[in-house]
Design a protein around this motif. Structure first.
Motif, PDB file in Angstrom:
ATOM      1  N   GLU A 139       0.835  -1.199   0.000  1.00  0.00           N
ATOM      2  CA  GLU A 139       0.000   0.000   0.000  1.00  0.00           C
ATOM      3  C   GLU A 139       0.873   1.253   0.000  1.00  0.00           C
ATOM      4  N   ALA A 140       1.938   1.217   0.792  1.00  0.00           N
ATOM      5  CA  ALA A 140       2.872   2.352   0.832  1.00  0.00           C
ATOM      6  C   ALA A 140       3.587   2.513  -0.505  1.00  0.00           C
ATOM      7  N   SER A 141       3.938   1.393  -1.125  1.00  0.00           N
ATOM      8  CA  SER A 141       4.605   1.435  -2.426  1.00  0.00           C
ATOM      9  C   SER A 141       3.700   2.051  -3.481  1.00  0.00           C
ATOM     10  N   ALA A 142       2.425   1.634  -3.500  1.00  0.00           N
ATOM     11  CA  ALA A 142       1.468   2.191  -4.463  1.00  0.00           C
ATOM     12  C   ALA A 142       1.240   3.676  -4.213  1.00  0.00           C
ATOM     13  N   SER A 143       1.145   4.064  -2.951  1.00  0.00           N
ATOM     14  CA  SER A 143       0.933   5.472  -2.601  1.00  0.00           C
ATOM     15  C   SER A 143       2.082   6.342  -3.093  1.00  0.00           C
ATOM     16  N   ALA A 144       3.310   5.835  -2.953  1.00  0.00           N
ATOM     17  CA  ALA A 144       4.477   6.591  -3.391  1.00  0.00           C
ATOM     18  C   ALA A 144       4.505   6.731  -4.911  1.00  0.00           C
ATOM     19  N   MET A 145       4.193   5.636  -5.615  1.00  0.00           N
ATOM     20  CA  MET A 145       4.217   5.670  -7.073  1.00  0.00           C
ATOM     21  C   MET A 145       3.141   6.600  -7.639  1.00  0.00           C
ATOM     22  N   LEU A 146       1.964   6.592  -7.022  1.00  0.00           N
ATOM     23  CA  LEU A 146       0.860   7.436  -7.478  1.00  0.00           C
ATOM     24  C   LEU A 146       0.978   8.859  -6.951  1.00  0.00           C
ATOM     25  N   ARG A 147       2.000   9.084  -6.120  1.00  0.00           N
ATOM     26  CA  ARG A 147       2.322  10.413  -5.584  1.00  0.00           C
ATOM     27  C   ARG A 147       1.100  11.101  -4.964  1.00  0.00           C
ATOM     28  N   ILE A 148       0.462  10.382  -4.057  1.00  0.00           N
ATOM     29  CA  ILE A 148      -0.748  10.928  -3.448  1.00  0.00           C
ATOM     30  C   ILE A 148      -0.384  12.091  -2.524  1.00  0.00           C
ATOM     31  N   GLN A 149      -1.224  13.117  -2.523  1.00  0.00           N
ATOM     32  CA  GLN A 149      -0.944  14.344  -1.772  1.00  0.00           C
ATOM     33  C   GLN A 149      -2.191  14.812  -1.031  1.00  0.00           C
ATOM     34  N   SER A 150      -1.939  15.526   0.040  1.00  0.00           N
ATOM     35  CA  SER A 150      -3.030  16.126   0.811  1.00  0.00           C
ATOM     36  C   SER A 150      -3.592  17.320   0.046  1.00  0.00           C
ATOM     37  N   ILE A 151      -4.863  17.599   0.296  1.00  0.00           N
ATOM     38  CA  ILE A 151      -5.524  18.737  -0.355  1.00  0.00           C
ATOM     39  C   ILE A 151      -5.143  20.005   0.411  1.00  0.00           C
ATOM     40  N   PHE A 173     -18.339  10.439  10.640  1.00  0.00           N
ATOM     41  CA  PHE A 173     -17.080  11.101  10.957  1.00  0.00           C
ATOM     42  C   PHE A 173     -16.379  11.405   9.635  1.00  0.00           C
ATOM     43  N   GLN A 174     -15.569  12.465   9.646  1.00  0.00           N
ATOM     44  CA  GLN A 174     -14.886  12.857   8.428  1.00  0.00           C
ATOM     45  C   GLN A 174     -13.693  11.938   8.180  1.00  0.00           C
ATOM     46  N   SER A 175     -13.631  11.394   6.980  1.00  0.00           N
ATOM     47  CA  SER A 175     -12.526  10.512   6.617  1.00  0.00           C
ATOM     48  C   SER A 175     -11.402  11.334   6.009  1.00  0.00           C
ATOM     49  N   SER A 176     -10.202  11.009   6.374  1.00  0.00           N
ATOM     50  CA  SER A 176      -9.046  11.691   5.799  1.00  0.00           C
ATOM     51  C   SER A 176      -8.793  11.129   4.402  1.00  0.00           C
ATOM     52  N   ILE A 177      -8.727  12.001   3.405  1.00  0.00           N
ATOM     53  CA  ILE A 177      -8.467  11.522   2.040  1.00  0.00           C
ATOM     54  C   ILE A 177      -7.290  12.271   1.432  1.00  0.00           C
ATOM     55  N   LYS A 178      -6.596  11.569   0.580  1.00  0.00           N
ATOM     56  CA  LYS A 178      -5.556  12.180  -0.244  1.00  0.00           C
ATOM     57  C   LYS A 178      -5.880  11.870  -1.695  1.00  0.00           C
ATOM     58  N   LEU A 179      -5.284  12.645  -2.594  1.00  0.00           N
ATOM     59  CA  LEU A 179      -5.569  12.498  -4.012  1.00  0.00           C
ATOM     60  C   LEU A 179      -4.289  12.240  -4.795  1.00  0.00           C
ATOM     61  N   SER A 180      -4.418  11.498  -5.889  1.00  0.00           N
ATOM     62  CA  SER A 180      -3.272  11.294  -6.770  1.00  0.00           C
ATOM     63  C   SER A 180      -3.221  12.452  -7.764  1.00  0.00           C
ATOM     64  N   MET A 181      -2.946  13.630  -7.221  1.00  0.00           N
ATOM     65  CA  MET A 181      -2.865  14.861  -8.010  1.00  0.00           C
ATOM     66  C   MET A 181      -1.705  15.687  -7.510  1.00  0.00           C
ATOM     67  N   ASN A 182      -1.246  16.572  -8.365  1.00  0.00           N
ATOM     68  CA  ASN A 182      -0.136  17.445  -8.002  1.00  0.00           C
ATOM     69  C   ASN A 182      -0.669  18.818  -7.615  1.00  0.00           C
TER      70      ASN A 182
END
Length: 580
Positions: A139-151, A173-182
């Protein structure tokens, strides 16, 4: 692009020796597999049904969008639109599903929401226990490759949802999300070869029709880009029909030394054209991979009776709120509007907030892209709630437009949850067509109730989908399981051979969303990429072992054939023994 790698339109000029591996599909599954194999020095070819989309190719108005859509009405057996259209929409009775087609798959036109797989999903009895050991690492490997970032900014729709969701969605409850965007900064890359630099998100809200400003980290910008740099051949416009085992004795010409070796599989694009490879990785998505296996089964490939079972829509439902006085700013912008609207007041990415109910479902507010025709959401594919107010709302809004009054606001509501994952994909041998029935969704009444509460708080009209299930999050169909009686593939993605207990078809893999055996209740992109990373680890080891074994066999055959050609050759006394 480096020498030895290519992106072309058609495919029939295959190299004589075939490939070590052919990957079918380029979404969150196929792109991962192609990348990991290519970087391991494996000779890979990735084939994709759709074509490559550049940022300026994506539709930016309704007219262009219509030419990028294909609709298949399964019940009537009719379809219209180009076969390689960006959006592929399937209607079956009371269900509607949409998938993407192009180099990058669903990552081209989704919201890029990356949420880790919930623990409760991974504790499902259908979930392979073998995945747990390395799940977080992958999961960490995929997150790094997709370069997920906080809004970086709380956009208008997120502010509005924050004010009402906690009170209107039961136990939420509010879920923390990140996006595969720059969003203007690049994460440090872990690989020596780096993907191309991305532009920064302009918060235009058009993610769901494809980012026209090159800010989305879709898989063609990272995994596929690295695969190409490592030598992977990419062929677009190549829909795969079926795969069969290679029974021909290729490369066994008597009395000659032939460098060609027999490849284990033939991948057919129609009834005559094919490419050969030792490994085939089906990553064409839930419908694509399942249909290829059904077509292959018709041509003699033995497969599990579970093929097509365990289909899930991830509890996905969609609604549309129109005519609200709330400051939602949830319509996509065109480039001419940027100078008039500050960054933080723009629509933002399509989805920038997420709320999860204790009942087991998640609701997200979403921006409607500028290219999407509003009428689709206001009566053509929906029905209004409350019924008595819908007609009056339409008249009021029309007069407001004529009088140039402030236009009302609108937004999309996207819900996901845990369905029973008991849907079914079937294939008609007589019609040569695939059909599907959605799973049972016990949470549907609660999701509708939550939609209604949010609408009452926002004001305006709620337009609900006319379909019992409206999904863009398809899962299952080629389910992974520890035991052949419960799935189509083992946890490593290898396709079971039902003729022999616990055995598999050597070299045949599935690596995409169709492996996921149950709904995950949230946006499944990161889950699919994580499963693909897991499968790819075993896949690479399997191929490298096979290549080593074949290299030894080739060396032995070469020596034997040389001896046959010159049986009376005198041995040189200076030759030293060699251990292979």
């Amino acid at each position: 692009m480096e020498k030895g790698a290519e992106v072309v339109g058609r495919f029939w000029n295959e190299e004589e020796d075939g490939y070590d591996a052919v990957v079918v599909g380029s979404g969150y599954g196929g792109s991962v597999a192609a990348c990991r194999m290519s970087m391991a020095g494996i000779k890979v070819c990735l084939v994709e049904k759709g074509h490559k989309w550049e940022a300026n190719d994506f539709p930016t108005n309704s007219l262009k969008l219509m030419s990028a859509v294909r609709i298949e009405k399964k019940s009537l057996g009719v379809s219209f639109g180009p076969k390689d259209a960006l959006f592929q929409v399937y209607e079956q009775d009371d269900s509607l599903v949409a998938v993407a087609c192009g180099l990058g798959g669903g990552s081209l036109v989704n919201a890029g929401v990356m949420i880790p797989t919930p623990i409760c999903a991974r504790r499902n009895s259908k979930w392979p226990k073998e995945w747990e050991k390395e799940w977080e690492i992958c999961e960490a490997s995929a997150s790094a490759m997709l370069r997920i970032q906080s809004i970086p900014v709380k956009f208008p729709i997120a502010k509005t949802m924050e004010e009402i969701a906690g009170r209107e969605i039961e136990g939420s409850f509010q879920s923390s999300i990140k996006l595969s965007m720059n969003f203007g900064h690049e994460e440090q890359q872990l690989d020596s070869m780096k993907p191309k630099q991305r532009a920064s998100c302009l918060a235009c809200g058009n993610c769901l029709s494809g980012c026209p400003y090159n800010a989305k980290n879709s898989t063609d910008k990272n995994y596929i880009d690295l695969a190409v740099q490592a030598g992977c051949s990419v062929k677009t416009g190549c829909p795969v029909l079926f795969v069969v085992k290679n029974t021909d004795d290729i490369g066994k010409e008597e009395g000659t030394i032939c460098k060609k070796t027999k490849r284990r599989w033939l991948v057919f694009f129609n009834e005559t054209d094919y490419v050969s490879s030792d490994f085939v990785i089906l990553s064409a998505g839930v419908f694509g991979s399942t249909e290829i296996l059904f077509q292959s089964q018709m041509r003699g490939l033995k497969l599990s009776e579970r093929l097509g079972s365990g289909f899930s829509c991830n509890g996905n439902n969609v609604a549309y709120v129109a005519g609200s006085p709330a400051p939602l700013s949830a319509y996509g912008l065109d480039s001419g509007q940027f100078s008039k609207i500050p960054f933080q007041e723009r629509p933002g990415p399509s989805i920038s907030s997420s709320y999860t109910s204790s009942l087991g479902f998640t609701i997200q507010g979403a921006v409607l892209p500028k290219a999407f025709p509003h009428l689709l959401f206001k009566g053509i594919t929906t029905y209004g709630w409350q019924p008595g107010f819908c007609f009056l709302h339409g008249i009021i809004e029309k007069f407001g437009q004529i009088l140039c009054l402030n236009s009302s606001e609108a937004m999309v509501l996207n819900a996901m949850g845990y369905d029973e994952s008991d849907g079914k994909i079937t294939f008609g041998k007589e019609t040569n067509k695939m059909c599907f029935s959605p799973p049972y969704d016990s949470l549907l009444p609660q999701k509708i109730k939550a939609f209604q509460k949010i609408t009452m708080k926002l004001g305006g009209v709620l337009f609900m989908s006319r379909y019992r299930s409206t999904s863009v999050h398809l899962l299952g169909g080629c389910n992974a399981s520890s035991h052949p009686s419960d799935g189509v593939c083992n946890p490593n993605g290898q396709v079971f051979d039902p003729q022999f207990p616990t055995s598999v078809h050597p070299g045949l893999y599935v690596c995409d969303a169709s492996l996921i055996p149950s709904s995950v209740g949230v946006n499944p992109c990161l889950t699919i990429a994580t499963a693909a990373e897991l499968v790819s680890r075993h896949l690479v080891q399997d191929i490298l072992k096979c290549k080593t074994r074949k290299d030894i066999e080739r060396l032995v055959n070469t020596v034997e054939q040389k001896t046959i050609l010159n049986p009376h050759r005198k041995l040189d006394s200076s030759m030293k023994p060699t251990v292979v």
